[in-house]
Motif scaffolding. Structure first.
Motif, PDB file in Angstrom:
ATOM      1  N   LEU A  22       0.916  -1.451   0.068  1.00 21.21           N
ATOM      2  CA  LEU A  22      -0.033  -0.194   0.078  1.00 21.21           C
ATOM      3  C   LEU A  22       0.801   1.199   0.051  1.00 21.21           C
ATOM      4  O   LEU A  22       1.924   1.404   0.643  1.00 21.21           O
ATOM      5  N   ASP A  23       0.293   2.515  -0.579  1.00 18.12           N
ATOM      6  CA  ASP A  23       0.897   3.574  -0.405  1.00 18.12           C
ATOM      7  C   ASP A  23      -0.158   4.210   0.535  1.00 18.12           C
ATOM      8  O   ASP A  23      -1.253   4.500   0.282  1.00 18.12           O
ATOM      9  N   VAL A  24       0.426   4.921   1.612  1.00 18.47           N
ATOM     10  CA  VAL A  24      -0.342   5.728   2.581  1.00 18.47           C
ATOM     11  C   VAL A  24      -0.118   7.111   2.479  1.00 18.47           C
ATOM     12  O   VAL A  24       1.046   7.590   2.385  1.00 18.47           O
ATOM     13  N   ALA A  25      -1.225   7.809   2.108  1.00 20.11           N
ATOM     14  CA  ALA A  25      -1.237   9.387   1.641  1.00 20.11           C
ATOM     15  C   ALA A  25      -2.033  10.019   2.677  1.00 20.11           C
ATOM     16  O   ALA A  25      -3.133   9.481   3.259  1.00 20.11           O
ATOM     17  N   VAL A  26      -1.647  11.276   3.346  1.00 18.58           N
ATOM     18  CA  VAL A  26      -2.306  11.834   4.199  1.00 18.58           C
ATOM     19  C   VAL A  26      -2.172  13.305   3.850  1.00 18.58           C
ATOM     20  O   VAL A  26      -1.455  13.846   3.222  1.00 18.58           O
ATOM     21  N   ALA A  27      -3.243  14.152   4.333  1.00 12.57           N
ATOM     22  CA  ALA A  27      -3.465  15.467   4.125  1.00 12.57           C
ATOM     23  C   ALA A  27      -3.353  16.125   5.757  1.00 12.57           C
ATOM     24  O   ALA A  27      -4.400  15.673   6.418  1.00 12.57           O
ATOM     25  N   LEU A  28      -2.832  17.182   5.844  1.00 13.27           N
ATOM     26  CA  LEU A  28      -2.907  17.664   6.991  1.00 13.27           C
ATOM     27  C   LEU A  28      -3.416  19.135   6.985  1.00 13.27           C
ATOM     28  O   LEU A  28      -2.959  19.873   5.986  1.00 13.27           O
ATOM     29  N   ARG A  29      -4.046  19.918   7.808  1.00 11.78           N
ATOM     30  CA  ARG A  29      -4.477  21.066   7.994  1.00 11.78           C
ATOM     31  C   ARG A  29      -3.388  22.198   7.757  1.00 11.78           C
ATOM     32  O   ARG A  29      -3.673  23.123   7.106  1.00 11.78           O
ATOM     33  N   ASN A  30      -2.537  22.057   8.509  1.00 11.95           N
ATOM     34  CA  ASN A  30      -1.375  23.184   8.581  1.00 11.95           C
ATOM     35  C   ASN A  30      -0.094  22.160   8.741  1.00 11.95           C
ATOM     36  O   ASN A  30       0.664  22.385   9.905  1.00 11.95           O
ATOM     37  N   PRO A  31       0.341  21.904   7.838  1.00  8.95           N
ATOM     38  CA  PRO A  31       1.523  20.842   7.739  1.00  8.95           C
ATOM     39  C   PRO A  31       2.742  21.890   7.872  1.00  8.95           C
ATOM     40  O   PRO A  31       2.709  23.016   7.687  1.00  8.95           O
ATOM     41  N   ASP A  32       3.796  21.357   8.481  1.00  6.19           N
ATOM     42  CA  ASP A  32       4.969  21.950   8.832  1.00  6.19           C
ATOM     43  C   ASP A  32       6.082  20.987   8.254  1.00  6.19           C
ATOM     44  O   ASP A  32       5.800  19.756   8.407  1.00  6.19           O
ATOM     45  N   PRO A  33       7.255  21.413   7.902  1.00  2.84           N
ATOM     46  CA  PRO A  33       8.260  20.588   7.295  1.00  2.84           C
ATOM     47  C   PRO A  33       8.865  19.678   8.266  1.00  2.84           C
ATOM     48  O   PRO A  33       9.197  18.553   8.042  1.00  2.84           O
ATOM     49  N   SER A  34       8.703  19.944   9.603  1.00  4.41           N
ATOM     50  CA  SER A  34       8.991  19.122  10.778  1.00  4.41           C
ATOM     51  C   SER A  34       8.228  17.708  10.688  1.00  4.41           C
ATOM     52  O   SER A  34       8.732  17.058  11.194  1.00  4.41           O
ATOM     53  N   ASP A  35       6.961  17.831  10.179  1.00 11.58           N
ATOM     54  CA  ASP A  35       5.926  16.760  10.204  1.00 11.58           C
ATOM     55  C   ASP A  35       6.630  15.647   9.382  1.00 11.58           C
ATOM     56  O   ASP A  35       6.116  14.442   9.733  1.00 11.58           O
ATOM     57  N   ARG A  36       7.635  15.809   8.506  1.00 15.29           N
ATOM     58  CA  ARG A  36       7.778  14.860   7.720  1.00 15.29           C
ATOM     59  C   ARG A  36       8.483  13.649   8.565  1.00 15.29           C
ATOM     60  O   ARG A  36       8.338  12.435   8.113  1.00 15.29           O
ATOM     61  N   HIS A  37       9.338  13.849   9.377  1.00 16.12           N
ATOM     62  CA  HIS A  37       9.963  12.971   9.982  1.00 16.12           C
ATOM     63  C   HIS A  37       9.058  11.891  11.063  1.00 16.12           C
ATOM     64  O   HIS A  37       9.134  10.988  10.868  1.00 16.12           O
ATOM     65  N   ARG A  38       8.061  12.508  11.514  1.00 16.54           N
ATOM     66  CA  ARG A  38       6.755  11.813  12.312  1.00 16.54           C
ATOM     67  C   ARG A  38       6.140  11.060  11.312  1.00 16.54           C
ATOM     68  O   ARG A  38       5.868   9.892  11.424  1.00 16.54           O
ATOM     69  N   LEU A  39       5.893  11.683  10.230  1.00 16.66           N
ATOM     70  CA  LEU A  39       4.968  10.993   9.066  1.00 16.66           C
ATOM     71  C   LEU A  39       5.732   9.844   8.731  1.00 16.66           C
ATOM     72  O   LEU A  39       5.202   8.577   8.600  1.00 16.66           O
ATOM     73  N   ALA A  40       6.943   9.956   8.410  1.00 14.47           N
ATOM     74  CA  ALA A  40       7.806   8.797   7.739  1.00 14.47           C
ATOM     75  C   ALA A  40       7.924   7.581   8.877  1.00 14.47           C
ATOM     76  O   ALA A  40       7.834   6.364   8.641  1.00 14.47           O
ATOM     77  N   SER A  41       7.998   8.035  10.267  1.00 14.32           N
ATOM     78  CA  SER A  41       8.316   6.943  11.096  1.00 14.32           C
ATOM     79  C   SER A  41       6.929   6.271  11.140  1.00 14.32           C
ATOM     80  O   SER A  41       6.845   5.007  11.585  1.00 14.32           O
ATOM     81  N   LEU A  42       5.888   6.726  10.997  1.00 13.91           N
ATOM     82  CA  LEU A  42       4.455   6.146  11.023  1.00 13.91           C
ATOM     83  C   LEU A  42       4.287   5.222   9.702  1.00 13.91           C
ATOM     84  O   LEU A  42       3.337   4.498   9.513  1.00 13.91           O
TER      85      LEU A  42
END
Length: 83
Positions: A22-42
């Motif tokens: 699967l490819d998991v895609a998400v959309a965030l209301r107010n994304p921040d560049p620092s979110d990428r590490h948390r998202l990648a770990s998930l």
């Protein structure tokens, strides 16, 4: 978000699917560049960037069209969907 990703993992296990298929895609209301590490770990593969809709539905309707359609009037009066 972690709970939703865990739900995807559980569904994969229950249906004997490999999560890596699967490819998991998400959309965030107010994304921040620092979110990428948390998202990648998930295990998120893609961050979808979209503009959030305005809080007031009247901002969705161009001024010159506000009185033209009954559907628009119903929306402006609080109806949740056009008839």
């Amino acid at each position: 978000m972690a709970d939703r990703i865990a739900r995807i993992d559980r569904f994969c296990q229950e249906s004997v699917r490999n999560r890596s298929e699967l490819d998991v895609a998400v959309a965030l209301r107010n994304p921040d560049p620092s979110d990428r590490h948390r998202l990648a770990s998930l295990g998120v593969d893609e961050l979808v960037l979209v503009e959030s809709p305005p809080e007031d539905v009247i901002d969705l309707v161009p001024l010159d069209q506000r009185t033209r359609s009954q559907s628009t009037q119903r929306l402006l009066n609080g109806a949740t969907s056009p008839r």
